[in-house]
Design an enzyme around this catalytic site. Structure first.
Site, PDB file in Angstrom:
ATOM      1  N   ASP A  89      -5.013  -3.510   6.046  1.00  0.00           N
ATOM      2  CA  ASP A  89      -5.785  -2.462   8.197  1.00  0.00           C
ATOM      3  C   ASP A  89      -5.052  -1.372   8.485  1.00  0.00           C
ATOM      4  OD1 ASP A  89      -3.767  -4.580   8.478  1.00  0.00           O
ATOM      5  OD2 ASP A  89      -3.976  -4.889  10.502  1.00  0.00           O
ATOM      6  N   GLU A 152      -2.294  -7.690   9.507  1.00  0.00           N
ATOM      7  CA  GLU A 152      -1.068  -7.331  10.520  1.00  0.00           C
ATOM      8  C   GLU A 152      -1.247  -6.541  11.572  1.00  0.00           C
ATOM      9  OE1 GLU A 152       2.771  -5.427  10.877  1.00  0.00           O
ATOM     10  OE2 GLU A 152       0.974  -4.302  10.941  1.00  0.00           O
TER      11      GLU A 152
END
Length: 467
Positions: A89, A152
């Protein structure tokens, strides 16, 4: 043939596969979140692409709750394992890009695209390190898992699910930091200030918006204000921009309504000194006018109390630990809506010796006239430290020194990597010390040469740790 020369042969293939990943805008997307797509459909597309590569190259792979993908090499029944903790991500692209953030390009030896620095490029370098070892027929004694997360940059809701279901690796590293070895990571905690937002006086603050992530220095801020008839502020704003040449902005006025936009420098919130916070600079400009009520308190807090105060001295939180360094503060999100609800998100990174209650207490004591409730918005992370004489730390340090000719002692970082979730976990790469940090910034890049430089370091590190 050296590790570096062997890795160089994979450069074209690595870039081709990296392009496919960077083109997927794997940003948290509430609009497409479901039980099957917990962080949005593009996260699933990104994980599926990595699984496609793993299948092509003959690796074992699997998925956990549509949040994580793991790719495995080495003996499946090995009692010990090495985890390589990564994430696919990225933060939103934001403004200021000279190129399309999700259309990667190589220009003058630099690879541009969102995720080039944090951390799709390093994920692909780690993947290709496994591929090179597999292609060479290397026999490992420990099992290696490349573990790929999708949350994250937000709430870290993915890796704990993985660890609960798959277990904790014997040891691990995350190429989500800098070379050489980052064996310590500061604690991080985001606190929220919520307050009423009712403007009074001759100037009315109708709306103020800056930032969308607590861990990013905002590069843009906007405000809409009502001013008394006949009052012009364009000349003041022009003088302000001349005083701070690293800022850009514009102002539009129609009768008594004024709209201001200010552009600063976006940066990673772990290192607020690398950016220029557009939100606090805009508040600093606006506080000269006679706003009243909650608006003036809001602007004074942002524009004076915490403006350019990256060590939180004005909050009574200046603190430095000899081993882990200083506490830092990033003001990541600022919102104000007349007759609505205002909020500010403060992201703290701090060493051993500081705790959350001390932070909340000191913020409450230094809010001035801002009538805010202070709460922590999500569970933070305590400080993390792995001993310098641990096999993991010493081996990684030796590999980096051998391949680069430069020994760098283990150190502490302001950033947070998944490695802190392991008892024996460190951050290791892929930011080289001679390269500008562009994580979370516009025009994010990494040198093309460093893709295989990192790959070679990761490959030898895996080999030595798993013999």
């Amino acid at each position: 043939m050296t590790w570096v020369r062997q890795a160089k042969q994979y450069e074209a293939a690595l870039i081709n596969d990296l392009n496919q990943i960077v083109r997927i805008p794997s940003v948290l997307d509430p609009k497409t979140q479901t039980t099957q797509t917990p962080f949005g459909i593009d996260m699933i597309r990104a994980l599926s692409k990595m699984e496609e590569l793993a299948n092509r190259d003959g690796f074992r792979y699997g998925r956990v709750d549509n949040m994580m993908t793991w790719i495995e090499f080495g003996p499946a029944d090995a009692p010990e394992s090495l985890g390589i903790l990564t994430h696919i991500d990225v933060v939103p692209a934001g403004d200021g890009w000279l190129r399309q953030p999700f259309n990667p390009e190589v220009l003058d030896g630099l690879y541009f695209g969102r995720g080039a620095a944090d951390m799709k490029a390093d994920l692909m370098s780690a993947y290709y390190a496994l591929k090179m070892l597999a292609d060479q027929g290397r026999i490992l004694k420990r099992k290696v898992r490349l573990i790929i997360g999708t949350d994250e940059e937000n709430g870290w809701r993915d890796m704990p699910r993985y660890l609960a279901q798959e277990g904790e690796p014997t040891m691990g590293f995350s190429p989500d930091g800098a070379f050489a070895v980052v064996n310590g990571e500061k604690a991080f905690q985001t606190v929220q200030l919520r307050f009423p937002s009712i403007s009074e006086g001759p100037y009315i603050l109708e709306r103020f918006i800056s930032g969308n992530r607590a861990n990013v220095v905002p590069g843009e801020a906007k405000a809409r204000i009502n001013v008394p008839q006949g009052m012009l502020i364009a000349a003041d704003f022009a003088d302000f921009l001349e005083q701070y040449p690293f800022l850009e902005g514009n102002v539009q006025q129609v009768n008594e309504t004024v709209r201001l936009t200010l552009f600063g420098v976006q940066a990673h919130g772990a290192y607020p000194a690398d950016g220029k916070n557009a939100g606090t600079y805009l508040a600093h400009f606006l506080q000269q006018y006679p706003f009243g009520g909650d608006a003036q308190a809001f602007l004074n807090f942002l524009g004076t109390t915490i403006h350019q105060d990256i060590y939180a001295k004005n909050l009574g939180l200046a603190y430095r630990d000899q081993e882990m360094g200083a506490l830092t503060l990033n003001i990541g999100v600022m919102r104000y809506s007349h007759r609505g609800q205002g909020s500010i998100l403060l992201n703290f990174r701090y060493p051993q010796g500081v705790n959350l209650q001390a932070i909340i207490t000191q913020v409450q004591r230094h809010m001035g006239e801002l009538a805010a409730e202070v709460t922590n918005v999500q569970a933070g992370m305590p400080p993390h430290l792995v001993a310098t004489d641990d096999e993991l730390v010493s081996t990684l340090s030796e590999v980096y020194a051998a391949q680069t000719g430069q020994y760098l002692p283990p150190r502490t970082s302001n950033g947070g990597s998944y490695a802190r979730l392991l008892k024996r976990g460190v951050a290791f790469g892929g930011q080289f010390p001679d390269v500008k940090v562009t994580s979370h910034q516009a025009n994010e890049f990494t040198p093309v040469a460093n893709l295989t430089r990192s790959m070679a370091i990761f490959a030898e590190s895996i080999w030595r740790l798993c013999q």
